[in-house]
Design a protein around this motif. Sequence first.
Motif, PDB file in Angstrom:
ATOM      1  N   MET A  16      -7.452  -8.759   1.228  1.00  0.00           N
ATOM      2  CA  MET A  16      -7.088 -10.026   0.583  1.00  0.00           C
ATOM      3  C   MET A  16      -6.124  -9.818  -0.585  1.00  0.00           C
ATOM      4  O   MET A  16      -5.231 -10.637  -0.807  1.00  0.00           O
ATOM      5  CB  MET A  16      -8.341 -10.751   0.088  1.00  0.00           C
ATOM      6  N   LEU A  17      -6.306  -8.726  -1.324  1.00  0.00           N
ATOM      7  CA  LEU A  17      -5.466  -8.462  -2.494  1.00  0.00           C
ATOM      8  C   LEU A  17      -4.249  -7.594  -2.171  1.00  0.00           C
ATOM      9  O   LEU A  17      -3.406  -7.364  -3.041  1.00  0.00           O
ATOM     10  CB  LEU A  17      -6.293  -7.797  -3.596  1.00  0.00           C
ATOM     11  N   GLY A  18      -4.193  -7.084  -0.953  1.00  0.00           N
ATOM     12  CA  GLY A  18      -3.070  -6.221  -0.579  1.00  0.00           C
ATOM     13  C   GLY A  18      -3.085  -4.895  -1.323  1.00  0.00           C
ATOM     14  O   GLY A  18      -2.040  -4.377  -1.713  1.00  0.00           O
ATOM     15  N   ILE A  19      -4.301  -4.343  -1.520  1.00  0.00           N
ATOM     16  CA  ILE A  19      -4.436  -3.065  -2.217  1.00  0.00           C
ATOM     17  C   ILE A  19      -5.077  -2.043  -1.283  1.00  0.00           C
ATOM     18  O   ILE A  19      -5.507  -2.374  -0.179  1.00  0.00           O
ATOM     19  CB  ILE A  19      -5.263  -3.210  -3.518  1.00  0.00           C
ATOM     20  N   ASN A  20      -5.143  -0.810  -1.725  1.00  0.00           N
ATOM     21  CA  ASN A  20      -5.729   0.261  -0.919  1.00  0.00           C
ATOM     22  C   ASN A  20      -7.251   0.206  -0.967  1.00  0.00           C
ATOM     23  O   ASN A  20      -7.835  -0.296  -1.925  1.00  0.00           O
ATOM     24  CB  ASN A  20      -5.267   1.624  -1.413  1.00  0.00           C
TER      25      ASN A  20
END
Length: 124
Positions: A16-20
């Motif tokens: 959802m946050l576009g993080i690893n």
Amino acid sequence: MPASGKTTVAIRVAEMLGINYLCGGDILKNLAISKGYKYSGNDWWDTTNGMKFLEERKKSYQFDHEVDKQLIKSIKEGDVAVTSYTAPWLSKTGVKIWLKASPINRAKRLAVNAETSITGIFDT
């Protein structure tokens, strides 16, 4: 707690946050591989090879210290969703999400993951 949904939530948050996404257990598996252990499959910890590594791990805290070191580094760098039993106490930064699951629901989740049944286990 095992089977409370930590990994599921962390992966969804990361997406959802576009993080690893980072799992402390994956770091430990990579350390095992770097020591020459052959890793294969999700149930690797239950194999003879996995058990042998866990026995080696018991003899020295170096593995756990290295996992903690890598977790702290990744958390400091930011933009990562982490699942780890120790991370909430290792770092004061970030957002911590605590999950609570009943013993019966955790047992059901473990049974599904292990492709087994819990029928009768909780009957009184």
